[in-house]
Design an enzyme around this catalytic site. Sequence first.
Site, PDB file in Angstrom:
ATOM      1  N   THR A  13      12.451 -83.713  46.707  1.00 31.13           N
ATOM      2  CA  THR A  13      11.754 -84.433  47.781  1.00 31.13           C
ATOM      3  C   THR A  13      12.620 -85.538  48.376  1.00 31.13           C
ATOM      4  OG1 THR A  13      10.723 -85.793  46.092  1.00 31.13           O
ATOM      5  CG2 THR A  13       9.412 -83.977  46.942  1.00 31.13           C
ATOM      6  N   GLU A 129      20.450 -98.502  44.878  1.00 33.40           N
ATOM      7  CA  GLU A 129      19.261 -99.246  45.307  1.00 33.40           C
ATOM      8  C   GLU A 129      17.986 -98.440  45.054  1.00 33.40           C
ATOM      9  OE1 GLU A 129      18.909-102.634  47.088  1.00 33.40           O
ATOM     10  OE2 GLU A 129      17.106-101.992  46.058  1.00 33.40           O
ATOM     11  N   VAL A 132      15.352 -98.248  41.566  1.00 31.22           N
ATOM     12  CA  VAL A 132      14.238 -99.144  41.226  1.00 31.22           C
ATOM     13  C   VAL A 132      13.411 -99.451  42.466  1.00 31.22           C
ATOM     14  CG1 VAL A 132      13.564-101.373  40.266  1.00 31.22           C
ATOM     15  CG2 VAL A 132      15.665-100.278  39.472  1.00 31.22           C
ATOM     16  N   GLU A 189       2.603 -86.572  36.781  1.00 32.97           N
ATOM     17  CA  GLU A 189       3.107 -85.241  36.464  1.00 32.97           C
ATOM     18  C   GLU A 189       2.226 -84.572  35.407  1.00 32.97           C
ATOM     19  OE1 GLU A 189       7.358 -85.003  36.002  1.00 32.97           O
ATOM     20  OE2 GLU A 189       7.578 -86.937  36.998  1.00 32.97           O
ATOM     21  N   LYS A 204      13.802 -99.012  34.587  1.00 35.58           N
ATOM     22  CA  LYS A 204      13.948 -99.834  35.793  1.00 35.58           C
ATOM     23  C   LYS A 204      14.178-101.305  35.449  1.00 35.58           C
ATOM     24  CE  LYS A 204      11.336 -96.568  38.621  1.00 35.58           C
ATOM     25  NZ  LYS A 204       9.978 -96.164  39.033  1.00 35.58           N
TER      26      LYS A 204
END
Lengths: 428, 428
Positions: A13, A129, A132, A189, A204
């Site tokens: 995606t 970038e 997170v 999920e 993260k």
Amino acid sequence: MRQVKIGLVGCGTVGGGFLDILHKHHDDFMQHAGVDLVLHKATTRTLSKLEKCGVPKECIVESYHEIIDDPNIDMVVELVGGTGVATDVILDALNAGKHVVTANKAIMATRGQELFHAADEHGVEIAFEASVGGGIPIIQPLKHALISNEISAVLGIVNGTTNYMLTEMEKGLDYEDVLKKAQELGYAEADPTADVEGYDAAAKIAILASIAFNSRVLQSDVYTEGITSIKPDDFAHAAEMGYTIKLLAIAHKVDGQIDVRVHPTMIPAQHQLANVNGVYNAIYVVGDAVGDCMFFGEGAGAGAAASAVMGDVIEVARHITSNSGITVGCTCTDNLEIREIGKLETKFYLRIVADDKPGVLASVSKVFAAYGVSIRSMIQPSVADGETAELIFVTHTAKDSDFETALAEIEKLDCVQEIGTMIRVEEE
Amino acid sequence: MRQVKIGLVGCGTVGGGFLDILHKHHDDFMQHAGVDLVLHKATTRTLSKLEKCGVPKECIVESYHEIIDDPNIDMVVELVGGTGVATDVILDALNAGKHVVTANKAIMATRGQELFHAADEHGVEIAFEASVGGGIPIIQPLKHALISNEISAVLGIVNGTTNYMLTEMEKGLDYEDVLKKAQELGYAEADPTADVEGYDAAAKIAILASIAFNSRVLQSDVYTEGITSIKPDDFAHAAEMGYTIKLLAIAHKVDGQIDVRVHPTMIPAQHQLANVNGVYNAIYVVGDAVGDCMFFGEGAGAGAAASAVMGDVIEVARHITSNSGITVGCTCTDNLEIREIGKLETKFYLRIVADDKPGVLASVSKVFAAYGVSIRSMIQPSVADGETAELIFVTHTAKDSDFETALAEIEKLDCVQEIGTMIRVEEE
């Protein structure tokens, strides 16, 4: 203008979103950012996906090695995800002297040092970038606009799935029902472990803490608890006391050590993070000069993540085009210790299910007192059955290890049927 | 490591904050950012202020010309403010081939093009993160992390004084009382015009719109209304309808034109900007890829502004130290038209004071209908005196010029005693 040639590996995606932006805005990037981006080669597991995204056939290659081996390619965009082949793609690209842009939190949170070492050795950049907070600018601000600050805290809602689930649970729905709804909506999920157990958030916060504190933090350094034990009633009790519950990823610098953790957290209802609902993300940063600031936005979704990936691509392309070299590489210049969770000093919310008879509060209080845990408030909501009582405690600040020891003893009390939920409280 | 030599002009609160940070963190900046910053010369109107801030006597000079004329100085930090001597400082510095860092919104919002032209001609940078939103990173994110987006809207609470005042008025306090309180607390100046009339916010949105839409917007392009006509009752009515009132600085790209304005604005109570209270600032950005995002923090104060100034200084110093040249200069590559306020299509809140007799609503509605303004809701709170009635309208979307014409006719109606407050509504 010199063309900047991109090799794309991975077309899920985010990859699709990336190709959409490139297609739509190529000319804008020339005019506004002074870069001429060209997709030179692309590959992914199912090659037809690339065709569906409008990639010309002559650009599609079967193996990522064809991208690494192509001397014309300046930059590799890795959007495979996970820690398998993606690791090879990134390392091979860096070692071949190609810049890398990636959205891969799992790799950055576990092998960042190795990647930066390779990038440094070959004079190229690695930008991440999108790893997170989806599209929210947070890594660049920490490395640039906020660089004048000594950062003392980073608190983030960095997992949209669990934030959606907690937002729904606050309305009174059960965990299982909410999880099912989240799965139906595509927010969770089929195997929701990485989200609901806090692992995604842990990766993260490891990345953010590494940058904020200039010291490498690994995902394995992060004390991690998920949201599976939270009950809708906990939200009601929290609200009664002026709080809400969020899965926070928290990093503090305390006495030169790094306290880093992910767990359900009670925060005051008027805190900026308390108003971040649904799948939105936000990262709250405290610096010695800037004070408190927060970065809010969409933490997931093809467009948001692709926005960040393309932002990095343009940034690297600007450096290539202007032949400017690299001004910011690895920022982990220090080597701070990780503070173990037992040393944490914080307040606690605790829900206990006990027998509905006199003396329970006295017994529990006695154990707390023995371990130096002082109770700030207690409420005892009425329970219908007349046999069990629920006791809700909020403590004053106590040492985490003391609280945990007290808790183990309380669990053994005859009058206590069950330890319900334990939630750490963050007032800052 | 090559030293980067700074000339400082101006030492008010932000200058003091800047010197504090430099003193405290010089070594950190060497270790973490790889720059060796040295204050080489400094001047300000009252030289003793510099000594009080710990500037060594040998660095203090009487005139800014001594800084401009010093070939050793790499970078001038302009913190004089205003459009007087500050303009000369900046232009002279750029023309002398020195990089400039400034917090000066007034100059950037009126003479940005000239400054960028001079910077470009002499191969130097001009950085101005502190000119909008205090310490909040917003200019860098727009120019870098969000650069892949076509930005459609920027909505900001960019004036802390008025946001504090509106937050207090929401509690029921009168404008005059709140202004006095704000002045006592040092949030408002003795002459509050620039804040309460919206001029400060207008300068800031001109800067943000210029960057977001890649097209020069001047402060004089911004339609500007202040908060002086807002009454505490308006907040009560707004709350009843699910809104709150903020002084928003708004910029939209509409059909290739820029709609840019500052005025009191009703926004839904659940909007992220509705929770930004007191002296805090926030800037909400909508991009085609990133979706909605928001940047929140302290919009004023010595530390916050100095954080942004020093962030810029370090950024420029990194470029100097690594000899990397300039990758991002002026971003106003396009030349979009400003859309006049009359063409705006929006919803309106309107409070009318009228005679308390039948037929008023019919008369007012008739005028609205004649100009194509459709009413979405009307409430008529009870007024104690029995002679006057208050009518609160919220319209459907209408053209601003049509609404204004209708309003002028409504004001002439015999039954209407007074047009109370008119507030535009922003639902996005």
